[in-house]
Design a protein around this motif. Sequence first.
Motif, short mmCIF file in Angstrom:
data_model
loop_
_atom_site.label_atom_id
_atom_site.label_comp_id
_atom_site.label_asym_id
_atom_site.label_seq_id
_atom_site.Cartn_x
_atom_site.Cartn_y
_atom_site.Cartn_z
N ALA A 68 0.66 -0.96 0.29
CA ALA A 68 0.16 0.15 -0.12
C ALA A 68 0.83 1.41 -0.05
O ALA A 68 1.47 1.14 0.79
CB ALA A 68 -0.66 -0.12 1.24
N HIS A 69 0.22 1.74 -1.19
CA HIS A 69 0.99 3.31 -1.16
C HIS A 69 -0.19 4.25 -1.09
O HIS A 69 -1.22 4.08 -1.90
CB HIS A 69 2.10 3.18 -1.78
N PRO A 70 0.34 6.04 -1.24
CA PRO A 70 -0.02 6.33 -1.19
C PRO A 70 -1.33 6.28 -2.51
O PRO A 70 -0.81 6.15 -3.49
CB PRO A 70 -0.25 8.05 -0.72
N ASP A 71 -3.17 7.03 -3.06
CA ASP A 71 -3.13 6.91 -3.85
C ASP A 71 -3.41 7.98 -4.63
O ASP A 71 -3.58 9.15 -4.33
CB ASP A 71 -4.86 6.76 -3.49
N SER A 72 -2.26 7.81 -5.91
CA SER A 72 -2.60 8.72 -6.64
C SER A 72 -3.57 9.80 -7.06
O SER A 72 -2.89 11.18 -7.53
CB SER A 72 -1.37 8.74 -7.66
N THR A 73 -4.01 9.47 -7.18
CA THR A 73 -5.81 10.43 -7.64
C THR A 73 -6.44 10.46 -6.21
O THR A 73 -7.97 11.14 -6.62
CB THR A 73 -6.55 9.19 -8.63
N ALA A 74 -6.11 10.73 -5.05
CA ALA A 74 -6.55 11.17 -3.73
C ALA A 74 -6.23 12.39 -3.41
O ALA A 74 -5.06 12.29 -3.30
CB ALA A 74 -6.89 9.58 -2.84
N GLU A 75 -7.37 12.97 -2.90
CA GLU A 75 -6.41 14.86 -1.95
C GLU A 75 -6.06 14.18 -0.56
O GLU A 75 -6.30 12.96 -0.16
CB GLU A 75 -7.89 14.78 -2.27
N LEU A 76 -5.12 15.16 -0.17
CA LEU A 76 -5.13 14.96 1.04
C LEU A 76 -5.78 15.58 2.29
O LEU A 76 -7.46 16.40 1.39
CB LEU A 76 -3.42 15.83 1.40
N ASN A 77 -6.25 15.13 3.16
CA ASN A 77 -7.43 15.95 4.47
C ASN A 77 -6.36 17.06 4.23
O ASN A 77 -5.83 18.01 4.08
CB ASN A 77 -7.20 14.55 5.70
N ASP A 78 -7.38 18.06 5.12
CA ASP A 78 -7.74 19.30 5.38
C ASP A 78 -5.83 19.34 6.60
O ASP A 78 -5.52 20.28 6.45
CB ASP A 78 -8.68 19.46 6.62
N LYS A 79 -5.33 18.12 6.77
CA LYS A 79 -4.49 18.54 7.15
C LYS A 79 -3.04 18.14 6.59
O LYS A 79 -1.98 17.85 6.89
CB LYS A 79 -3.50 17.94 9.16
N GLY A 80 -3.34 18.15 5.16
CA GLY A 80 -2.36 17.69 4.91
C GLY A 80 -1.62 16.08 4.68
O GLY A 80 -0.56 16.18 4.26
N ASN A 81 -2.27 15.05 5.44
CA ASN A 81 -2.40 13.93 5.88
C ASN A 81 -2.68 12.68 4.44
O ASN A 81 -4.00 12.99 3.93
CB ASN A 81 -2.62 13.36 6.98
N VAL A 82 -1.99 11.96 4.10
CA VAL A 82 -2.58 10.75 3.07
C VAL A 82 -3.58 10.07 3.98
O VAL A 82 -3.44 10.04 5.49
CB VAL A 82 -1.40 9.61 2.99
N GLU A 85 -4.75 4.48 0.44
CA GLU A 85 -3.35 4.20 -0.25
C GLU A 85 -4.28 3.22 -1.04
O GLU A 85 -5.08 2.64 -0.38
CB GLU A 85 -2.75 3.36 0.93
N CYS A 86 -3.19 2.45 -1.86
CA CYS A 86 -4.02 1.53 -2.50
C CYS A 86 -2.75 0.85 -3.04
O CYS A 86 -0.71 1.30 -2.82
CB CYS A 86 -4.51 2.43 -4.29
N VAL A 87 -2.70 -0.63 -4.03
CA VAL A 87 -1.36 -1.38 -4.03
C VAL A 87 -1.55 -1.47 -5.63
O VAL A 87 -2.62 -1.10 -5.96
CB VAL A 87 -1.37 -2.84 -3.56
N ASP A 88 -0.49 -2.23 -5.81
CA ASP A 88 -0.69 -2.43 -7.50
C ASP A 88 -0.85 -3.31 -7.22
O ASP A 88 0.11 -4.85 -6.66
CB ASP A 88 0.99 -1.59 -7.88
N VAL A 89 -1.07 -3.82 -8.45
CA VAL A 89 -0.99 -4.85 -9.16
C VAL A 89 -0.96 -5.68 -10.93
O VAL A 89 -1.01 -4.10 -11.15
CB VAL A 89 -2.76 -5.90 -8.84
N VAL A 90 -0.38 -6.74 -11.66
CA VAL A 90 -0.31 -7.43 -12.25
C VAL A 90 -1.68 -8.50 -12.36
O VAL A 90 -1.62 -9.24 -10.96
CB VAL A 90 1.15 -7.54 -12.74
N HIS A 91 -1.86 -8.90 -13.36
CA HIS A 91 -2.60 -10.12 -14.17
C HIS A 91 -2.13 -11.06 -13.75
O HIS A 91 -0.40 -11.38 -13.73
CB HIS A 91 -3.52 -10.00 -15.65
N HIS A 92 -2.23 -12.63 -13.44
CA HIS A 92 -1.75 -13.11 -13.17
C HIS A 92 -2.36 -14.67 -13.91
O HIS A 92 -1.87 -15.54 -14.57
CB HIS A 92 -1.82 -13.73 -12.08
N THR A 93 -3.70 -15.16 -13.70
CA THR A 93 -4.65 -16.45 -14.00
C THR A 93 -5.75 -15.61 -14.62
O THR A 93 -6.56 -15.14 -13.51
CB THR A 93 -4.30 -17.16 -13.57
N LYS A 94 -6.07 -15.82 -16.15
CA LYS A 94 -7.36 -15.27 -15.93
C LYS A 94 -8.75 -16.94 -16.08
O LYS A 94 -7.67 -18.32 -16.01
CB LYS A 94 -7.54 -15.51 -17.40
#
Length: 144
Positions: A68-82, A85-94
């Motif tokens: 998990a790392h900060p979500d690049s599409t999300a705003e920070l809150n009023d205090k400027g804190n993250v 958050e979200c993880v990164d994924v890759v496809h594996h098996t259909k």
Amino acid sequence: MAYWLMKSEPNVFSYTDLENKPVEEWHGVRNFTARNNMKAMKVGDLAFFYHSNIGKEIVGIMKVVAPAHPDSTAELNDKGNVVWECVDVVHHTKLPKPVTLATIKATPELANMALVKLSRLSVGPVTDAEWKLLCQMGGLKKAP
DNA sequence: GCCAACGTTGGC
DNA sequence: GCCAACGTTGGC
């Protein structure tokens, strides 16, 4: 290693879309429980990809490649804190045979899944037993 | 398009 | 801190 299930509406982002990208940031989650589940993920964990609204079925498996790392599409809150958050994924098996929600609901061993009990939760846990059974039902000879 | 379930917000 | 009102999600 832990197992998870993550939802996406296929008209917004489908498993095929995931297959066409080298890596995907699972952004957009704005629910604390779902976020906490992502923060609990470890690199190498596997997750089912569920198509919500359209299809209503588990279509594939993806792998967590970044914690998990900060979500690049999300705003920070009023205090400027993250906050988000979200993880990164890759496809594996259909899955050769997608497993529908109707089938899951009709299977006693799967009736207690978070997917069924907490229908609005977009990122939820899957037990080892549920994982093995769903992989088998999805047409995989061996559960990854 | 409707509705149930659930989360969030705001008044008190 | 409680609770009513409202918004959103997601299945049907």
